[in-house]
Motif scaffolding. Structure first.
Motif, short mmCIF file in Angstrom:
data_model
loop_
_atom_site.label_atom_id
_atom_site.label_comp_id
_atom_site.label_asym_id
_atom_site.label_seq_id
_atom_site.Cartn_x
_atom_site.Cartn_y
_atom_site.Cartn_z
N ARG A 82 12.66 -7.52 4.00
CA ARG A 82 11.91 -6.79 2.98
C ARG A 82 12.52 -5.43 2.65
N LEU A 83 13.45 -4.96 3.49
CA LEU A 83 14.03 -3.64 3.27
C LEU A 83 14.90 -3.65 2.02
N PRO A 84 14.61 -2.80 1.04
CA PRO A 84 15.43 -2.77 -0.18
C PRO A 84 16.87 -2.36 0.10
N GLU A 85 17.79 -2.90 -0.65
CA GLU A 85 19.20 -2.57 -0.48
C GLU A 85 19.41 -1.07 -0.68
N GLY A 86 20.17 -0.49 0.22
CA GLY A 86 20.45 0.93 0.14
C GLY A 86 19.48 1.80 0.92
N GLN A 93 0.80 -1.22 0.00
CA GLN A 93 0.00 0.00 0.00
C GLN A 93 0.84 1.27 0.00
N SER A 94 1.99 1.24 0.65
CA SER A 94 2.79 2.45 0.81
C SER A 94 4.18 2.36 0.20
N GLY A 95 4.60 1.15 -0.17
CA GLY A 95 5.86 0.99 -0.87
C GLY A 95 7.11 1.03 -0.01
N ARG A 96 6.95 1.06 1.32
CA ARG A 96 8.12 1.16 2.17
C ARG A 96 7.73 0.87 3.62
N LEU A 97 8.75 0.68 4.46
CA LEU A 97 8.57 0.58 5.91
C LEU A 97 9.83 1.13 6.54
N ASP A 98 9.72 2.33 7.10
CA ASP A 98 10.88 3.04 7.62
C ASP A 98 11.08 2.88 9.12
#
Length: 262
Positions: free
Chosen positions: A138-142, A90-95
């Motif tokens: 799930r955290l994208p590299e970088g 839904q949001s494309g990220r998790l910070d």
């Protein structure tokens, strides 16, 4: 907004603002978790407020459009994965992840059962570990993220006759887990820190402040002479979630009115 250091142009909004960020807060249907969810949302984040009591979450979200209610039992691996996956879908990220869900155990060690002890550790310690681990995969590299584990003064010092063996073990374990995950994930861009609340009047401490004997015990043993008020711990979570703490990991931030310093 006034600048913090004119040479860099850093502002309070840059340091503490969470606009565009996505956060998860577990145990968000009451108590400290509700305050954390509202504080992060007020700072600009989209907050997935997770708990088992969806009706309470829905009521919370009705007053804050940045809150997304999600029914989640943190002891269920399926629910944990659903929660993280929903953020990305839904949001494309998790910070930001705030592992706050927890429950108390019996105050007397002799009243602990094998199953009960294991249940406390599952909710208060293991569930947050597994949720953080899946979020890390799930955290994208970088990309960067901040994971915040909510412990307790009971994990630092004995608070007998209030507290409990299983609860103390789970909250002390949370601090050790925080340091270890910080060490393993620091170079991946994931900061892991812990917040240690003192005595706050919440659903979990029901009866503590309504009883003059126990309330007096808190006042006598706290340097500020009182329990914590609503909102007095939210700033610590906001600090760790934001860019104000980008060089901080593996640390324990104690908000207890001086309880553990006495």
């Amino acid at each position: 907004m006034s600048a913090i250091g004119s040479d860099t142009g850093t502002t309070l909004d840059n340091l503490f603002g969470l606009s565009g960020r996505v956060a998860v807060v577990t145990g968000a249907s009451s108590g400290l978790g509700m305050g954390f969810a509202n504080a992060l949302a007020d700072a600009g984040a989209t907050v997935y407020a997770a708990a088992r009591r969806l009706d309470r979450l829905a009521a919370l979200a009705a007053d804050n459009p940045r809150l997304v209610p999600v029914r989640c039992d943190v002891t269920s691996d399926e629910d944990r994965r659903m929660l993280v996956d929903r953020c990305y879908e839904q949001s494309g990220r998790l910070d930001v992840l705030v592992n706050n869900a927890g429950k108390p155990g019996p105050p007397h060690a002799e009243d602990e059962t094998v199953a009960g002890f294991a249940s406390i550790l599952e909710v208060n310690l293991a569930a947050g570990f597994h949720l953080a681990t899946y979020a890390a995969t799930r955290l994208p590299e970088g990309e960067r993220a901040s994971y915040i584990n909510i412990s307790s003064v009971i994990g630092l010092v004995s608070t007998a006759p209030i507290g409990g063996a299983s609860y103390a073990a789970s909250k002390a374990g949370t601090l050790g887990l925080t340091r270890e995950l910080a060490g393993q994930w620091g170079r991946k861009g994931i900061r892991v820190n812990a917040v240690v609340p003192g005595w706050f009047d919440t659903e979990m401490t029901d009866g503590l402040f309504g009883n003059e004997k126990s309330a007096g015990w808190v006042r006598r043993n706290t340097m500020l002479g009182r329990g914590g008020n609503a909102g007095e711990i939210d700033g610590a979570v906001l600090f760790l979630a934001s860019d104000a703490s980008t060089y901080m990991t593996g640390q324990t931030l104690i908000v207890d009115g001086g309880w553990t310093a006495r």
